[in-house]
Design an enzyme around this catalytic site. Structure first.
Site, PDB file in Angstrom:
ATOM      1  N   HIS A 169       0.832  -1.205   0.000  1.00  0.00           N
ATOM      2  CA  HIS A 169       0.000   0.000   0.000  1.00  0.00           C
ATOM      3  C   HIS A 169       0.871   1.261   0.000  1.00  0.00           C
ATOM      4  O   HIS A 169       0.705   2.150  -0.829  1.00  0.00           O
ATOM      5  CB  HIS A 169      -0.905  -0.031   1.235  1.00  0.00           C
ATOM      6  CG  HIS A 169      -1.705   1.224   1.444  1.00  0.00           C
ATOM      7  ND1 HIS A 169      -3.046   1.307   1.166  1.00  0.00           N
ATOM      8  CD2 HIS A 169      -1.352   2.450   1.912  1.00  0.00           C
ATOM      9  CE1 HIS A 169      -3.480   2.523   1.432  1.00  0.00           C
ATOM     10  NE2 HIS A 169      -2.470   3.247   1.909  1.00  0.00           N
ATOM     11  N   GLU A 170       1.817   1.315   0.911  1.00  0.00           N
ATOM     12  CA  GLU A 170       2.622   2.535   1.051  1.00  0.00           C
ATOM     13  C   GLU A 170       3.499   2.793  -0.178  1.00  0.00           C
ATOM     14  O   GLU A 170       3.692   3.939  -0.583  1.00  0.00           O
ATOM     15  CB  GLU A 170       3.475   2.476   2.317  1.00  0.00           C
ATOM     16  CG  GLU A 170       2.660   2.404   3.616  1.00  0.00           C
ATOM     17  CD  GLU A 170       1.624   3.513   3.765  1.00  0.00           C
ATOM     18  OE1 GLU A 170       1.841   4.613   3.196  1.00  0.00           O
ATOM     19  OE2 GLU A 170       0.591   3.285   4.443  1.00  0.00           O
ATOM     20  N   HIS A 219       1.788   4.781  -2.696  1.00  0.00           N
ATOM     21  CA  HIS A 219       1.907   6.236  -2.496  1.00  0.00           C
ATOM     22  C   HIS A 219       3.274   6.725  -2.975  1.00  0.00           C
ATOM     23  O   HIS A 219       3.387   7.764  -3.608  1.00  0.00           O
ATOM     24  CB  HIS A 219       1.785   6.593  -1.010  1.00  0.00           C
ATOM     25  CG  HIS A 219       0.419   6.399  -0.447  1.00  0.00           C
ATOM     26  ND1 HIS A 219      -0.724   6.819  -1.082  1.00  0.00           N
ATOM     27  CD2 HIS A 219       0.010   5.843   0.726  1.00  0.00           C
ATOM     28  CE1 HIS A 219      -1.779   6.528  -0.326  1.00  0.00           C
ATOM     29  NE2 HIS A 219      -1.360   5.930   0.773  1.00  0.00           N
ATOM     30  N   HIS A 224      -5.307   7.326  -2.332  1.00  0.00           N
ATOM     31  CA  HIS A 224      -6.191   6.270  -1.840  1.00  0.00           C
ATOM     32  C   HIS A 224      -7.293   5.978  -2.847  1.00  0.00           C
ATOM     33  O   HIS A 224      -7.722   6.856  -3.593  1.00  0.00           O
ATOM     34  CB  HIS A 224      -6.797   6.665  -0.490  1.00  0.00           C
ATOM     35  CG  HIS A 224      -5.825   6.486   0.623  1.00  0.00           C
ATOM     36  ND1 HIS A 224      -5.880   7.204   1.793  1.00  0.00           N
ATOM     37  CD2 HIS A 224      -4.761   5.661   0.739  1.00  0.00           C
ATOM     38  CE1 HIS A 224      -4.890   6.828   2.578  1.00  0.00           C
ATOM     39  NE2 HIS A 224      -4.193   5.899   1.963  1.00  0.00           N
TER      40      HIS A 224
HETATM   41 ZN    ZN Z   1      -2.353   5.200   2.326  1.00  0.00          ZN
END
Ligand code: ZN
Ligand code: CA
Ligand code: ZN
Length: 570
Positions: free
Chosen positions: A236-237, A240, A246
């Site tokens: 997930h990170e 980014h 998101h």
């Molecule tokens: Zn996030």
């Protein structure tokens, strides 16, 4: 804090709360409203408070914010802060806002590149600058999991990632495990809550950097769902770090809430939504004959370290010997603490297991050096559980530690003093702290110590001095415990029953009455049991009638998933 004392914007938002049954209403709403507004602001659904204008939010705008949040989280769009909505707000998640732009990051000090920015190159370098301070995952495992998490994105975009040594090259992506405030705008918050964050691509040295909350219990492939899965959060990170924001798509790894482990890193594939987002930024995988990049073999994570209580210096204590460090009624169950162990008595009066469970396996985040709990109680106003040891206490939300150690002086005790006993007295809702022959009283509503204390414990007529602990039963009677005996004070009374003290064993612990006891033994209760606790370790067991109205105010918490596992005595 009473609703009446809240600023007007809270008043307005209170209208968003669904009607609740009367007893829980006042407590629940004030708390939930402030949680809701903070949460909506922090994650970009509401603009940050403007101290200059201080204008009111319109009810319509607030309802809209709740609806957008509900759409994002895949909840029914009621526009109300209902139970499901509040439970979602309590879920562990990424620190970055969900709504970028209009209400989110743009209004903050804009220091770093935001969503939509991309790396102007196809080979990126990374390095772990700081590892977890204490984790069952070795540094080698951490590095391997992170390299796999990057490769997940590389596989769909053709980007390549190289781990580098900082002595030779400043990497694009620094990875840190950090605690609390760590020199950016996103301080971590201890166990639970926010788990990690990363910075979007750009020119700033911090661009691409990825931070994990070092106070989480990072795990990998944990079968019982224990801890937080490092691989899942890292994928997930890194999304980014490559420029993705998101997503509300149901299968997206970029959903802001922690979803649990995602399976074998070797086989994991991004969802279509994530692939499309990535390919908008970096295009599709160039067709080259090289084949798939080679990955390092994944070392199996080492077994968790053996906890202290297993060593021969901590023999399993005999509950029938009494002399507990602390005794507390927690959500209808009675907990008996002794050293790094505890027993639990269900509301029905049955022991969960005759064998004690380990303190640290159950109370997640309790520092390892705390091997004695001197007092414990469940706070009436919010259901938090407080454990005391030395001149400090720790606050737990369900089984999870919530925040750092705090000094007893916060509860009105003189500096350096420890406590023998702490209990919340239903007759006035106040919290009593006992040390030796003195006691102090704390007003939970006003959040301050009552004046005129300490007082002499002899005001509790018949009570033993320096009790091991004091607690209140589900029926509302107050019990002082010391050694192997207990003193009962009928509901609301400060005068002990004439037949006190009684031996604890038969009444509380399924132990035979001591033949040397001063009183005629009561017949032991017929409580056959197998001796294992494998199937009965929910913190709030369905067994027995929940004490009211205490549980009512906990309903939102309970709805949030009180998934608790066996405290484990084996
Ligand atoms: Zn996030
Ligand atoms: Ca955290
Ligand atoms: Zn950070």
């Amino acid at each position: 804090m009473r609703l009446r004392e809240l600023p007007p914007r809270f008043w307005l938002l209170a209208l968003l709360l669904p009607p609740l049954p009367p007893p829980a209403r006042a407590e629940t709403s004030a708390q939930d409203v402030s949680l809701g507004v903070d949460w909506l602001t922090r994650y970009g659904y509401l603009p940050p408070p403007d101290p200059v204008q201080a204008q009111l939010q319109s009810l319509e705008k607030l309802r809209d914010a709740v609806k957008v949040m509900q759409r994002f989280a895949g909840l029914p769009e009621t526009g109300l802060m209902d139970r499901q909505t509040l439970a979602t707000m309590r879920k562990p998640r990424c620190s970055l806002p969900d709504v970028l732009g209009a209400a989110g990051l743009v209004r903050r000090r804009r220091r770093y590149a935001l969503s939509g920015s991309v790396w102007p190159k196809r080979t990126l370098t990374w390095r772990v600058r700081s590892f977890p301070r204490s984790s069952r995952l070795s540094q080698e495992t951490v590095r391997t999991l992170l390299s796999y998490a990057l490769a997940v994105w590389g596989a769909e975009s053709g980007l390549t990632f190289h781990e580098v040594d900082a002595r030779h090259q400043e990497p694009d992506i620094h990875i840190d495990f950090a605690r609390a405030y760590h020199q950016d705008s996103y301080p971590f918050d201890g166990l639970g809550g926010t788990l990690a964050h990363a910075f979007f691509p750009g020119e700033h040295p911090i661009s691409g950097d990825t931070h994990f909350d070092d106070e989480e219990t990072w795990t990998f492939g944990s079968k019982d769902g224990e801890g937080t899965d490092l691989f899942a959060v890292a994928v997930h990170e890194f999304g980014h770090a490559l420029g993705l924001g998101h997503s509300s798509a149901p299968n997206s790894i970029m959903r802001p809430f922690y979803q649990g482990p995602v399976g074998d890193p070797d086989k994991y594939r991004l969802s279509q939504d994530d692939i499309e987002g990535l390919q908008q930024l970096y295009g599709k995988v160039p067709q080259t004959p090289q084949g798939t990049p080679t990955r390092r073999p994944l070392a199996p994570p080492p077994l968790p370290p053996t906890p202290l209580p297993d060593s021969p210096t901590w023999p399993i204590p005999d509950r029938c010997e009494g002399h507990f460090d602390a005794i507390a009624n927690i959500r209808g169950e009675t907990f008996f603490f002794k050293g790094p162990w505890f027993w639990r008595l269900q509301p029905s009066g049955q022991l969960v297991s005759p064998r004690p469970a380990r303190l640290h396996r159950f109370w997640e985040g309790l520092p390892a050096q705390v091997t004695v709990v001197q007092a414990a109680y469940a706070r009436h106003r919010d259901g938090r559980i407080l454990l005391f040891s030395g001149p400090q206490f720790w606050e737990f939300r369900d089984r999870q530690l919530d925040g750092p150690a705090r000094p007893l002086t916060e509860l009105g005790l003189p500096p350096g003093l420890e406590v023998d006993a702490v209990f919340s007295w239903p007759a006035n809702g106040k919290t009593y702290l006992v040390r030796g022959r003195s006691y102090w009283r704390f007003d939970e509503e006003a959040r301050r110590a009552d004046p005129g204390y300490p007082r002499d414990l002899s005001l509790w007529e018949g009570a033993p001095l320096a009790p091991d602990d004091v607690t209140v039963s589900n029926a509302g009677d107050t019990y002082f415990f010391k050694g192997t005996q207990y003193w009962r004070f009928p509901k609301g009374s400060v005068k002990t029953e004439p037949d006190s003290p009684q031996p604890m064993g038969p009444e509380w612990l399924d132990c035979p009455a001591s033949t040397s006891g001063p009183h005629a033994p009561k017949p032991p209760k017929a409580t056959p049991r197998s001796g294992a606790c494998d199937c009965q370790c929910e913190l709030n067991q369905a067994a027995g009638r929940p004490p009211t109205p205490f549980l009512l105010s906990l309903l939102p918490l309970l709805a949030g998933g009180l998934a608790s596992r066996c405290g484990g005595s084996s």
